[in-house]
Design a protein around this motif. Structure first.
Motif, mmCIF file in Angstrom:
data_model
loop_
_atom_site.group_PDB
_atom_site.id
_atom_site.type_symbol
_atom_site.label_atom_id
_atom_site.label_comp_id
_atom_site.label_asym_id
_atom_site.label_seq_id
_atom_site.Cartn_x
_atom_site.Cartn_y
_atom_site.Cartn_z
ATOM 1 N N LEU A 167 0.885 -1.160 0.000
ATOM 2 C CA LEU A 167 0.000 0.000 0.000
ATOM 3 C C LEU A 167 0.921 1.207 0.000
ATOM 4 C CD1 LEU A 167 -2.715 -0.814 2.704
ATOM 5 C CD2 LEU A 167 -2.797 -1.202 0.241
ATOM 6 N N ALA A 168 0.833 2.030 -1.030
ATOM 7 C CA ALA A 168 1.735 3.169 -1.157
ATOM 8 C C ALA A 168 0.932 4.461 -1.243
ATOM 9 C CB ALA A 168 2.610 3.014 -2.393
ATOM 10 N N ASP A 169 1.077 5.295 -0.225
ATOM 11 C CA ASP A 169 0.413 6.598 -0.230
ATOM 12 C C ASP A 169 1.246 7.546 -1.075
ATOM 13 O OD1 ASP A 169 -0.762 9.035 0.193
ATOM 14 O OD2 ASP A 169 -0.765 8.891 2.375
ATOM 15 N N LEU A 170 0.706 7.921 -2.223
ATOM 16 C CA LEU A 170 1.402 8.845 -3.114
ATOM 17 C C LEU A 170 0.826 10.249 -3.067
ATOM 18 C CD1 LEU A 170 1.931 5.891 -4.752
ATOM 19 C CD2 LEU A 170 3.321 7.559 -5.958
ATOM 20 N N SER A 171 0.042 10.533 -2.048
ATOM 21 C CA SER A 171 -0.526 11.872 -1.910
ATOM 22 C C SER A 171 0.564 12.931 -1.794
ATOM 23 C CB SER A 171 -1.456 11.935 -0.701
ATOM 24 O OG SER A 171 -2.529 11.040 -0.851
ATOM 25 N N TRP A 172 1.732 12.550 -1.301
ATOM 26 C CA TRP A 172 2.843 13.493 -1.153
ATOM 27 C C TRP A 172 3.248 14.101 -2.496
ATOM 28 C CZ3 TRP A 172 7.111 12.607 -4.006
ATOM 29 C CH2 TRP A 172 7.287 11.314 -4.492
ATOM 30 N N THR A 173 2.962 13.403 -3.608
ATOM 31 C CA THR A 173 3.348 13.934 -4.920
ATOM 32 C C THR A 173 2.639 15.256 -5.203
ATOM 33 O OG1 THR A 173 1.653 12.610 -6.064
ATOM 34 C CG2 THR A 173 3.852 11.648 -5.886
ATOM 35 N N ILE A 174 1.458 15.417 -4.630
ATOM 36 C CA ILE A 174 0.709 16.662 -4.820
ATOM 37 C C ILE A 174 1.437 17.795 -4.114
ATOM 38 C CG2 ILE A 174 -1.478 17.834 -4.348
ATOM 39 C CD1 ILE A 174 -2.712 14.898 -4.415
ATOM 40 N N ASP A 175 1.796 17.565 -2.841
ATOM 41 C CA ASP A 175 2.503 18.591 -2.062
ATOM 42 C C ASP A 175 3.870 18.911 -2.660
ATOM 43 O OD1 ASP A 175 0.356 18.551 -0.300
ATOM 44 O OD2 ASP A 175 1.325 17.131 1.050
ATOM 45 N N ALA A 176 4.508 17.920 -3.267
ATOM 46 C CA ALA A 176 5.844 18.109 -3.831
ATOM 47 C C ALA A 176 5.809 18.766 -5.211
ATOM 48 C CB ALA A 176 6.566 16.760 -3.911
ATOM 49 N N ALA A 219 3.859 -9.710 -6.966
ATOM 50 C CA ALA A 219 3.616 -8.485 -6.193
ATOM 51 C C ALA A 219 2.308 -7.834 -6.612
ATOM 52 C CB ALA A 219 4.766 -7.503 -6.401
ATOM 53 N N GLN A 220 1.656 -7.238 -5.629
ATOM 54 C CA GLN A 220 0.446 -6.461 -5.856
ATOM 55 C C GLN A 220 0.630 -5.118 -5.162
ATOM 56 O OE1 GLN A 220 -3.325 -8.672 -5.244
ATOM 57 N NE2 GLN A 220 -1.986 -10.364 -4.651
ATOM 58 N N VAL A 221 0.316 -4.044 -5.860
ATOM 59 C CA VAL A 221 0.524 -2.709 -5.322
ATOM 60 C C VAL A 221 -0.758 -1.900 -5.466
ATOM 61 C CG1 VAL A 221 1.838 -0.555 -5.541
ATOM 62 C CG2 VAL A 221 2.984 -2.753 -5.914
ATOM 63 N N VAL A 222 -1.103 -1.202 -4.400
ATOM 64 C CA VAL A 222 -2.207 -0.252 -4.446
ATOM 65 C C VAL A 222 -1.630 1.121 -4.132
ATOM 66 C CG1 VAL A 222 -4.429 0.464 -3.498
ATOM 67 C CG2 VAL A 222 -3.874 -1.983 -3.672
ATOM 68 N N CYS A 223 -1.754 2.025 -5.083
ATOM 69 C CA CYS A 223 -1.318 3.409 -4.876
ATOM 70 C C CYS A 223 -2.534 4.198 -4.385
ATOM 71 C CB CYS A 223 -0.785 4.011 -6.173
ATOM 72 S SG CYS A 223 0.749 3.199 -6.731
ATOM 73 N N MET A 224 -2.319 4.962 -3.327
ATOM 74 C CA MET A 224 -3.413 5.674 -2.678
ATOM 75 C C MET A 224 -3.216 7.196 -2.843
ATOM 76 S SD MET A 224 -3.400 3.477 0.901
ATOM 77 C CE MET A 224 -1.698 3.895 1.293
ATOM 78 N N TYR A 225 -4.300 7.857 -3.225
ATOM 79 C CA TYR A 225 -4.280 9.305 -3.406
ATOM 80 C C TYR A 225 -5.422 9.934 -2.621
ATOM 81 C CZ TYR A 225 -1.088 8.405 -7.285
ATOM 82 O OH TYR A 225 -0.025 7.994 -8.050
#
Length: 160
Positions: free
Chosen positions: A118-127, A150-156
């Motif tokens: 589970l990868a929180d990529l919300s930081w990309t917005i702030d960056a 592998a299974q990945v869920v990106c969270m925004y």
């Protein structure tokens, strides 16, 4: 079918990569706790790449869901990592990110049948990372995961 139910159905179908846009912590955990629970039950390594300030929230949510967090961490089935500290140094780059993810998958699958992230990529917005670069990363991740366990869920977070 509700949005959360549809998300769970897609995740349970063993998609390699999904993205979830969420409005609340409750919506997010309702959709993703089964993904983590099922991963731990099958012996997969579950890695939560989230903001450090969210570690306590996720640990409590997992415990409420019946997961023995301490035992899962001790067994190597569960780990919490800071999403921004985990990044390769320097400017955001899909190739460097792919290398980092590939190495994590290889390390994880040495001892586990699969890996779930589970990868929180919300930081990309702030960056200030452009939507084009984020989309390039998401497409790169699709290619990278092909043929892996592998299974990945990106969270925004829509609220950011």
């Amino acid at each position: 079918m509700s949005t959360e139910a549809a998300t769970r159905a897609r995740l349970c179908a063993h998609n390699l990569h999904s993205c979830i846009l969420f409005d609340s912590a409750e919506q997010l955990t309702r959709a993703l706790l089964p993904f983590v629970r099922d991963g731990i039950a099958t012996g997969d390594r579950c890695i939560l790449l989230i903001e450090g300030s969210q570690f306590g929230f996720w640990k409590a949510a997992l415990e409420r869901d019946g997961i023995d967090v301490h035992a899962s961490i001790e067994a190597g089935n569960l780990s919490f990592r800071s999403n921004t500290k985990w990044l390769p140094p320097g400017e955001f780059n899909s190739i460097r990110m792919a290398r980092q993810v590939w190495e994590a998958i290889e390390r994880s699958t040495e001892r586990h049948p699969g890996v779930r992230v589970l990868a929180d990529l919300s930081w990309t917005i702030d960056a200030g990372i452009s939507a084009d670069r984020v989309c390039h990363w998401e497409a790169t991740l699709d290619c990278l995961l092909d043929g892996t366990s592998a299974q990945v869920v990106c969270m925004y977070d829509r609220g950011r």
